[in-house]
Design a protein around this motif. Structure first.
Motif, short mmCIF file in Angstrom:
data_model
loop_
_atom_site.label_atom_id
_atom_site.label_comp_id
_atom_site.label_asym_id
_atom_site.label_seq_id
_atom_site.Cartn_x
_atom_site.Cartn_y
_atom_site.Cartn_z
N TYR A 1 -55.55 -4.28 -36.65
CA TYR A 1 -54.20 -4.37 -36.09
C TYR A 1 -53.18 -3.64 -36.96
O TYR A 1 -53.30 -3.62 -38.19
N ASN A 2 -52.19 -3.08 -36.30
CA ASN A 2 -50.99 -2.61 -36.98
C ASN A 2 -50.06 -3.82 -37.06
O ASN A 2 -49.64 -4.35 -36.03
N VAL A 3 -49.74 -4.26 -38.28
CA VAL A 3 -49.03 -5.53 -38.46
C VAL A 3 -47.58 -5.28 -38.88
O VAL A 3 -47.32 -4.55 -39.85
N ILE B 1 -40.17 -5.49 -30.82
CA ILE B 1 -40.70 -5.97 -29.54
C ILE B 1 -40.29 -5.04 -28.40
O ILE B 1 -41.09 -4.74 -27.50
N ASP B 2 -39.06 -4.55 -28.45
CA ASP B 2 -38.57 -3.64 -27.39
C ASP B 2 -39.28 -2.29 -27.43
O ASP B 2 -39.50 -1.68 -26.38
N GLU B 3 -39.64 -1.84 -28.62
CA GLU B 3 -40.13 -0.46 -28.78
C GLU B 3 -41.65 -0.36 -28.87
O GLU B 3 -42.21 0.75 -28.86
N ILE C 1 -46.53 -5.38 -28.15
CA ILE C 1 -46.99 -6.40 -29.09
C ILE C 1 -47.97 -7.33 -28.39
O ILE C 1 -47.64 -7.93 -27.35
N GLU C 2 -49.18 -7.45 -28.93
CA GLU C 2 -50.20 -8.30 -28.29
C GLU C 2 -49.88 -9.78 -28.47
O GLU C 2 -50.00 -10.56 -27.54
N PHE C 3 -49.48 -10.16 -29.68
CA PHE C 3 -49.10 -11.56 -29.94
C PHE C 3 -48.31 -11.63 -31.23
O PHE C 3 -48.25 -10.68 -32.01
N GLU D 1 -40.68 -15.17 -25.78
CA GLU D 1 -40.89 -16.00 -24.59
C GLU D 1 -40.45 -15.27 -23.33
O GLU D 1 -41.15 -15.28 -22.31
N ASN D 2 -39.30 -14.61 -23.40
CA ASN D 2 -38.80 -13.85 -22.25
C ASN D 2 -39.73 -12.70 -21.88
O ASN D 2 -39.88 -12.36 -20.70
N MET D 3 -40.36 -12.12 -22.91
CA MET D 3 -41.27 -10.98 -22.68
C MET D 3 -42.70 -11.44 -22.41
O MET D 3 -43.60 -10.62 -22.27
N LYS D 4 -42.89 -12.78 -22.38
CA LYS D 4 -44.22 -13.38 -22.15
C LYS D 4 -45.24 -12.92 -23.18
O LYS D 4 -46.42 -12.66 -22.87
N ILE D 5 -44.78 -12.81 -24.44
CA ILE D 5 -45.67 -12.49 -25.56
C ILE D 5 -46.19 -13.79 -26.14
O ILE D 5 -45.42 -14.70 -26.47
#
Length: 444
Positions: free
Chosen positions: A25-27, A45-47, A50-52, A70-74
């Motif tokens: 992963y890229n962390v 998150i916008d750019e 993100i998996e989790f 939460e809004n992005m369902k991540i």
């Protein structure tokens, strides 16, 4: 390359970042003090896809970054969940939680397993990153996990072979909507068990039994075989007439006299019943258990006898971070007690603590943010044997000048609350108390 965010750069966060890096992963390590700022984490998150997000346990859920996720369902998971995802599933998990005693219990279970020649590791809230352990490629037969309520939030998917709640008392009231929300979070430790596993049930804890008997959903979630523990009545592991027994195949097998236990006090008896239960389930030789229980040493900052001057004994119980813990510490000593308590205001009730001080404590020194609150409550009960000196340094200087060291007594530092008003954490608080005691009171 897959992307993940680790939110919080403490011990668990660094362990999670290391494990994710090894898994390709890229962390992005987000921490407002030592890593990427959380507002920049929102931009990440916008750019990026993100998996989790791996959330460190101390971070509250109402941060802007987690609201964005939460809004992005991540998906947001814990370090415990992450580590379990990559752990060798041949390893069996032994997990413990509770308000008080969980670090001692988890550590001593680990030490007993090691003493018995079993391949075991210790991780979780006890101060060792579970993810780091997995990242290091360790594949022991057993991992003993200490799990806090914070780590049990969001229902981690960990399957525990043995799991138990030591006790439930009020704590973390600023984190949860109600006391029962906090208590019920602890019961997540039994999720994902099946009837081949074991659930350790403390029959003496009124809150545990109240929730099990009064909440069918909670009762039904405990699918493992129940091992019953008690210091007051017959059970699978119990204490009677000063002897600890194992009840095996309907036979009461005496294990050790309580007077021979090296860990003293009623609270440690509770911890020991859990330790013995694990030993019984794993068929550890009773002689190994007996030898271990008669010789093992207390952990640092937990009723730690570290200093003596003439007939006065100084006890460091900085891990006493709630009233119930300090009440148990007071009850552990039969000698005259001088108590030092106070600290960060968690807005918890002090009633039971104040009642115990009035009943049992010869003199009390008050420190920290709660000192004025405690002083008022002591005054209300006409208790006058106290001084409100605000700091440990002031207290120890007063003890040096005024304590009769020829008298047999205990100086008990058990704050009954958190440390964040004056110290980094309870370890820092305990270390400073010990340093100041040696500096001010003098050599043994």
């Amino acid at each position: 390359m897959k992307n993940a965010i680790v939110f919080g750069a403490g011990l668990s966060g660094h362990g999670a970042a290391e494990l994710l890096g090894k898994e390709g992963y890229n962390v992005f390590l987000v921490d407002d003090n030592t890593g990427i700022k959380s507002e920049d984490g929102i931009k990440i998150i916008d750019e990026n896809e993100i998996e989790f997000i791996v959330k460190s346990p101390g971070i509250p859920w109402d941060t802007e970054l987690l609201k964005k996720a939460e809004n992005m369902k991540i998906n947001v998971i814990s370090e415990i969940d992450l580590a379990y995802r990559y752990m060798d599933k041949k390893t069996k998990i032994i997990s413990v939680t509770g308000t008080n005693g969980k670090t001692t219990t988890a550590t001593k279970i680990y030490e007993l397993l090691t003493e018995a020649g079993l391949n075991a590791e210790l991780a979780g809230n006890a101060g060792f990153s579970f993810a780091k352990l997995v990242s290091d490629g360790k594949n022991p037969d057993y991992i003993v996990l200490e799990l806090s309520s914070y780590q049990l939030e969001n229902d981690p998917k960990v399957h525990s072979y043995i799991a138990g709640i030591i006790n439930l008392t009020p704590d973390h009231l600023t984190r949860y909507n109600s006391l029962d929300d906090y208590y019920i979070t602890k019961f997540n430790i039994f999720d994902h068990q099946n009837n081949n596993d074991y659930a350790l049930i403390n029959l003496d804890d009124k809150e545990i039994m109240r929730i099990i008997s009064g909440n069918k959903e909670i009762d039904d979630k405990i699918k493992a075989k129940r091992i019953l523990l008690s210091g007051e009545k017959n059970a699978d592991v119990f204490q009677k007439d000063g002897m600890i027994y194992i009840n095996k195949n309907s036979q009461e097998i005496p294990l050790i006299k309580t007077s021979d236990l090296s860990l003293k006090g009623k609270h440690n008896l509770e911890n020991i019943l859990f330790i013995v239960s694990v030993g019984m389930i794993l068929n550890i030789d009773t002689e190994v258990m007996r030898t271990f229980l008669s010789s093992t040493k207390p952990l640092e900052h937990r009723l730690e006898n570290f200093f003596e001057k003439e007939n006065a004994v100084f006890i460091n119980d900085s891990k006493g971070t709630n009233s119930e813990s300090t009440i148990k510490a007071i009850e552990a000593f039969g000698k005259s007690t001088v108590l030092i308590c106070g600290g960060y205001d968690k807005q918890a009730s002090n009633k039971d603590l104040i009642d115990k001080i009035v009943e049992k404590v010869d003199f009390v020194y008050l420190i920290g943010q709660t000192s004025d609150i405690l002083e008022k409550e002591l005054k209300d009960l006409k208790y006058t044997n106290y001084k409100n000196l605000k700091t440990l340094e002031n207290v120890l200087n007063d003890i040096k000048d005024n304590l009769d060291f020829s008298k047999e007594q205990v100086v008990l530092f058990s704050p009954a609350t958190s440390s964040f008003d004056q110290f980094k954490n309870f370890e820092d608080r305990g270390r400073i108390f010990k340093e100041l005691t040696n500096q001010i009171i003098g050599d043994r």
